[in-house]
Enzyme design. Structure first.
Site, short mmCIF file in Angstrom:
data_model
loop_
_atom_site.label_atom_id
_atom_site.label_comp_id
_atom_site.label_asym_id
_atom_site.label_seq_id
_atom_site.Cartn_x
_atom_site.Cartn_y
_atom_site.Cartn_z
N GLY A 42 0.76 -1.28 0.00
CA GLY A 42 -0.08 0.07 -0.02
C GLY A 42 0.81 1.17 -0.05
O GLY A 42 2.04 1.30 0.02
N ALA A 45 2.60 2.20 3.26
CA ALA A 45 4.22 1.31 3.25
C ALA A 45 5.01 1.92 2.59
O ALA A 45 6.46 1.76 3.24
CB ALA A 45 3.87 -0.16 2.97
N LYS A 208 7.13 14.22 15.56
CA LYS A 208 7.78 15.57 14.88
C LYS A 208 8.65 16.16 16.05
O LYS A 208 8.21 16.19 17.31
CB LYS A 208 6.72 16.45 14.32
CG LYS A 208 5.94 15.83 13.31
CD LYS A 208 5.00 17.10 12.58
CE LYS A 208 4.38 16.12 11.46
NZ LYS A 208 4.83 16.21 10.42
N HIS A 266 -4.28 14.62 15.57
CA HIS A 266 -2.72 15.39 15.43
C HIS A 266 -2.90 16.50 16.36
O HIS A 266 -2.11 17.04 17.29
CB HIS A 266 -2.66 15.65 14.16
CG HIS A 266 -2.39 14.65 13.14
ND1 HIS A 266 -1.96 13.37 13.55
CD2 HIS A 266 -2.53 14.48 11.77
CE1 HIS A 266 -1.88 12.28 12.41
NE2 HIS A 266 -2.31 13.27 11.43
N TYR A 394 9.70 31.39 17.74
CA TYR A 394 9.98 32.77 17.79
C TYR A 394 9.10 33.55 18.74
O TYR A 394 8.09 33.28 18.82
CB TYR A 394 10.04 33.30 16.38
CG TYR A 394 8.90 33.30 15.62
CD1 TYR A 394 8.71 32.07 14.77
CD2 TYR A 394 8.04 34.37 15.54
CE1 TYR A 394 7.65 32.00 13.92
CE2 TYR A 394 6.83 34.19 14.80
CZ TYR A 394 6.69 33.12 13.84
OH TYR A 394 5.59 32.97 13.15
N ASP A 414 14.45 34.76 17.92
CA ASP A 414 14.13 33.47 16.63
C ASP A 414 15.19 32.57 16.88
O ASP A 414 16.31 32.90 16.83
CB ASP A 414 14.45 34.37 15.21
CG ASP A 414 13.88 33.28 14.21
OD1 ASP A 414 13.71 32.33 14.53
OD2 ASP A 414 13.42 33.88 13.17
N LEU A 415 14.41 31.42 17.01
CA LEU A 415 15.42 30.25 17.32
C LEU A 415 15.02 29.22 15.93
O LEU A 415 14.02 28.72 15.95
CB LEU A 415 15.15 29.29 18.41
CG LEU A 415 15.77 27.89 18.54
CD1 LEU A 415 17.11 28.09 18.27
CD2 LEU A 415 15.62 27.59 19.79
N1 NDP Z 1 -1.27 6.90 3.01
C1 NDP Z 1 -1.11 8.00 4.04
O1 NDP Z 1 -0.03 8.91 3.67
C2 NDP Z 1 -1.44 7.67 5.38
C3 NDP Z 1 -2.13 6.52 5.64
N2 NDP Z 1 -2.44 6.35 6.97
C4 NDP Z 1 -3.12 5.01 7.57
O2 NDP Z 1 -2.34 4.02 7.25
C5 NDP Z 1 -3.26 3.02 7.18
C6 NDP Z 1 -2.76 2.33 5.50
O3 NDP Z 1 -2.93 3.32 4.61
P1 NDP Z 1 -2.70 3.32 3.09
O4 NDP Z 1 -1.32 2.71 3.03
O5 NDP Z 1 -2.96 4.59 2.54
O6 NDP Z 1 -3.79 2.40 2.61
P2 NDP Z 1 -4.16 1.64 1.21
O7 NDP Z 1 -5.37 1.91 0.66
O8 NDP Z 1 -2.91 1.85 0.45
O9 NDP Z 1 -4.09 0.15 1.73
C7 NDP Z 1 -3.01 -0.50 2.34
C8 NDP Z 1 -3.22 -1.86 1.83
O10 NDP Z 1 -4.16 -2.80 2.45
C9 NDP Z 1 -4.84 -3.55 1.48
N3 NDP Z 1 -6.12 -2.97 1.62
C10 NDP Z 1 -6.78 -2.01 0.83
N4 NDP Z 1 -7.99 -1.88 1.04
C11 NDP Z 1 -8.33 -3.02 1.62
C12 NDP Z 1 -9.63 -3.75 2.17
N5 NDP Z 1 -10.83 -3.03 1.89
N6 NDP Z 1 -9.69 -4.90 2.77
C13 NDP Z 1 -8.38 -5.44 3.04
N7 NDP Z 1 -7.14 -4.97 2.62
C14 NDP Z 1 -7.25 -3.79 1.94
C15 NDP Z 1 -4.28 -3.51 -0.06
O11 NDP Z 1 -3.22 -4.53 0.00
P3 NDP Z 1 -3.43 -5.91 -0.71
O12 NDP Z 1 -4.81 -5.55 -1.54
O13 NDP Z 1 -2.21 -6.21 -1.48
O14 NDP Z 1 -3.88 -6.94 0.44
C16 NDP Z 1 -3.43 -2.16 0.15
O15 NDP Z 1 -2.30 -2.38 -0.56
C17 NDP Z 1 -4.72 3.45 7.09
O16 NDP Z 1 -5.34 3.03 8.34
C18 NDP Z 1 -4.66 5.08 6.89
O17 NDP Z 1 -5.54 5.53 7.46
C19 NDP Z 1 -2.34 7.44 8.20
C20 NDP Z 1 -1.54 8.41 7.60
C21 NDP Z 1 -1.08 8.81 6.38
O1 LIG Z 2 -2.51 12.17 8.84
C1 LIG Z 2 -2.46 12.69 8.03
O2 LIG Z 2 -1.54 13.82 7.79
C2 LIG Z 2 -1.27 14.37 6.68
C3 LIG Z 2 -0.27 15.53 6.99
O3 LIG Z 2 0.74 14.88 7.54
P1 LIG Z 2 2.15 16.04 7.57
O4 LIG Z 2 3.14 15.27 8.47
O5 LIG Z 2 2.57 15.99 6.16
O6 LIG Z 2 1.71 17.18 8.07
C4 LIG Z 2 -2.69 14.63 5.72
O7 LIG Z 2 -2.04 15.13 4.52
C5 LIG Z 2 -3.34 13.52 5.71
O8 LIG Z 2 -4.80 14.04 5.30
C6 LIG Z 2 -3.84 13.01 7.22
O9 LIG Z 2 -4.38 11.56 7.06
#
Ligand code: NDP
Ligand SMILES: O=C1O[C@H](COP(=O)(O)O)[C@@H](O)[C@H](O)[C@H]1O
Length: 508
Positions: A42, A45, A208, A266, A394, A414-415
């Site tokens: 995903g 990852a 952070k 957050h 700051y 300012d830092l």
């Molecule tokens: N993407 C981001 O920047 C951020 C994501 N998150 C959180 O991290 C988690 C993963 O996010 P993200 O990687 O974007 O998600 P993805 O939609 O990319 O899903 C990750 C993997 O999960 C599997 N998947 C997707 N949908 C389903 C489903 N309905 N049922 C079972 N498996 C599924 C797929 O793998 P496969 O089909 O190969 O099994 C996919 O590659 C979520 O909880 C999201 O809210 C939090 C902060 C930021």
């Molecule tokens: O968790 C999330 O954070 C990002 C923003 O993260 P940042 O570290 O770049 O500030 C946000 O874009 C996303 O919508 C949210 O799911």
């Protein structure tokens, strides 16, 4: 500059961790380590989890002889297929480090709810552990997956993949539920399978640099101790702005909205660190006790102290319903009913598709009593903690304008980190938080009772929005958001300093 010469070599970092771990009474962590990334195919990852592991590896925190990384997902991929998928996101180290790191990764494919895949995964981990010949082993499962599959995946891990000779820890991503009831249900399901000290609810804002600095700043500097209260502070803003919209994630975003995506987690975590009382010690439980206490002191949100917005064009995304009332912007005033903060509004504001990208805490002090210099004209003192970008702190001050006249103007102490810590690389939030998990330090993770208290604060408001009782007003993409939000800030006491802009200093 002494800050620029900080020794950040792996050996120095390890030794500073050792002294910290003694203070925190963390167990010494040794033995072979298996990191399993579930949802390895995903977005999170590839963009965050693997790069964080790579940076830890490149800095010597993970070593070839003691770590193995397993990717797991349903997609049909080979080991090399996964390596190719993530290669482009692994930056900042030599080609040699990169190939060494990629060789540590194996991929196993399987579903999230049946035994075969997890038995196969367990077999692979066990084979690696046996080949490593350590006395004890460590297993870290990172759920980079949609929360809908957490319960089944956790059940599979609990049933088929527990570590027979050391710890098993599980990192779960947000969102943890959609409201109080769903979060409690999820917590109960996971709580039946794992102890609280095995569950690491990640909120990457807690990783952070400047968020981690908040406690140091508040409690290691005498300067702030007598100032940090209702006698001196007029209002506090905690702001998140992004200069891009939902960018193809509209379908996901529409189910959650900006309050669940940013504010309830957050910004509320940042709020806790700004508003909480001094913890008894730095032990994770002491810190989390204080965070929980301040959350419990938050009054119910008043709907007339909320402004919601939705940027024009949000509904052009085909995955967003035409009648969506989901806010992409919100400003919410929190009021804390305790001795320190009674009467001080905390304005939590977040928005997408705005004019700029930044996150900051802005502490605005009261007007000077008996103002002989007419400072009010210049603006109030403000202490600003810029979380990103251009990390800085700051203090806005009124000073004498240099010259023959007795005139005043706004200036600042300012830092700016870019100037003060020129050779220091600020670690990525995920990097730090994964390392904390490996070390067993839960200080920067959300405890179950904190999560419940956070949902208690926002659930009534979220239900009003979901039921259409509160409407999002439209705003122009690329703007500051709805003008009603600025009006709300002004109404509760924030006074904007006109004609003053802080410009992050740059190296000549
Ligand atoms: N993407 C981001 O920047 C951020 C994501 N998150 C959180 O991290 C988690 C993963 O996010 P993200 O990687 O974007 O998600 P993805 O939609 O990319 O899903 C990750 C993997 O999960 C599997 N998947 C997707 N949908 C389903 C489903 N309905 N049922 C079972 N498996 C599924 C797929 O793998 P496969 O089909 O190969 O099994 C996919 O590659 C979520 O909880 C999201 O809210 C939090 C902060 C930021
Ligand atoms: O968790 C999330 O954070 C990002 C923003 O993260 P940042 O570290 O770049 O500030 C946000 O874009 C996303 O919508 C949210 O799911």
């Amino acid at each position: 500059m002494s800050g620029g010469s900080a020794d950040s070599s792996p050996s120095s970092r390890r030794s500073s961790f050792n002294s910290l771990s003694r203070d925190l009474e963390l167990p010494s962590e040794q033995g072979c380590l298996s990191v399993v990334v579930l949802g390895a195919s995903g977005d999170l990852a590839k963009k965050k989890t693997f790069p964080a592991l790579f940076h830890l590896f490149a800095q010597g925190f993970l070593q070839s002889g003691e770590v193995h990384i397993f990717g797991y997902a349903r997609s049909n991929l080979s080991d090399d297929g996964l390596r190719e998928r993530i290669r482009g996101y692994l930056k900042g180290a030599s080609e040699e480090h990169l190939s060494e790191f990629l060789q540590l990764i194996k991929y196993a494919s399987g579903s999230y709810d049946n035994r075969e895949g997890f038995e196969k995964l367990n077999k692979e981990i066990s084979e690696y552990e046996m080949s490593n010949k350590s006395e004890s082993c460590r297993r870290l499962f990172y759920l980079a997956l949609p929360p809908s599959v957490y319960p089944s995946v956790c059940k599979m891990i609990r049933t088929y993949c527990m570590n027979p000779s050391g710890w098993t820890r599980v990192i779960v991503e947000k969102p943890f539920g959609k409201d109080l009831d769903s979060a409690e249900e999820l917590s109960a399901q996971l709580g039946e399978l794992f102890e609280e000290n095995q569950l690491y609810r990640i909120d990457h804002y807690l990783g952070k640099e400047l968020v981690q600095n908040l406690l140091v700043l508040r409690f290691a500097n005498h300067l702030f101790l007598p100032l940090w209260n209702r006698d001196n502070i007029d209002n506090i803003q905690i702001v998140f702005r992004e200069d891009f919209g939902t960018d193809g994630r509209g379908g996901y975003f529409d189910q959650y909205g900006i309050i669940r995506d940013i504010i309830q987690n957050h910004l509320l975590q940042v709020f806790c660190l700004v508003a909480m009382e001094k913890p008894v010690s730095l032990k994770p439980e002491h810190i989390r006790d204080e965070k929980f206490k301040v959350l419990q002191s938050v009054n119910p949100i008043k709907n007339d102290e909320v402004v919601l917005g939705q940027y024009e064009g949000y509904k052009d995304d085909l995955t967003v319903p035409d009648d969506s009332n989901t806010p992409t912007f919100a400003s919410v005033v929190l009021r804390v009913h305790n001795e320190r903060w009674e009467g001080v509004p905390f304005i939590l504001k977040a928005g997408k598709a705005l004019s700029s990208r930044k996150a900051e805490v802005r502490v605005q002090f009261k007007d000077v009593p008996g103002d002989i210099f007419r400072c009010k004209k210049q603006g109030r003192n403000e202490f600003v903690i810029r979380l990103q970008p251009s990390e800085a702190m700051y203090m806005k001050l009124t000073v004498k304008k240099p010259g023959l006249e007795m005139a005043t103007e706004q200036s600042e102490l300012d830092l700016s980190y870019g100037m003060r810590y020129q050779n220091v690389k600020i670690p990525e939030a995920y990097e730090r938080l994964i390392l904390d998990t490996i070390r067993g330090d839960q200080q920067h993770f959300v405890r179950r009772d904190e999560l419940k208290a956070a949902w208690q604060i926002f659930t009534p408001l979220l239900h009003d929005i979901d039921a259409g009782r509160l409407k999002a007003v439209p705003y122009q993409p690329g703007s500051r958001g709805p003008k009603e939000a600025d009006e709300l800030s002004e109404r509760v006491g924030y006074m904007q300093t006109h004609g003053y802009i802080w410009i992050p200093p740059t190296l000549a």
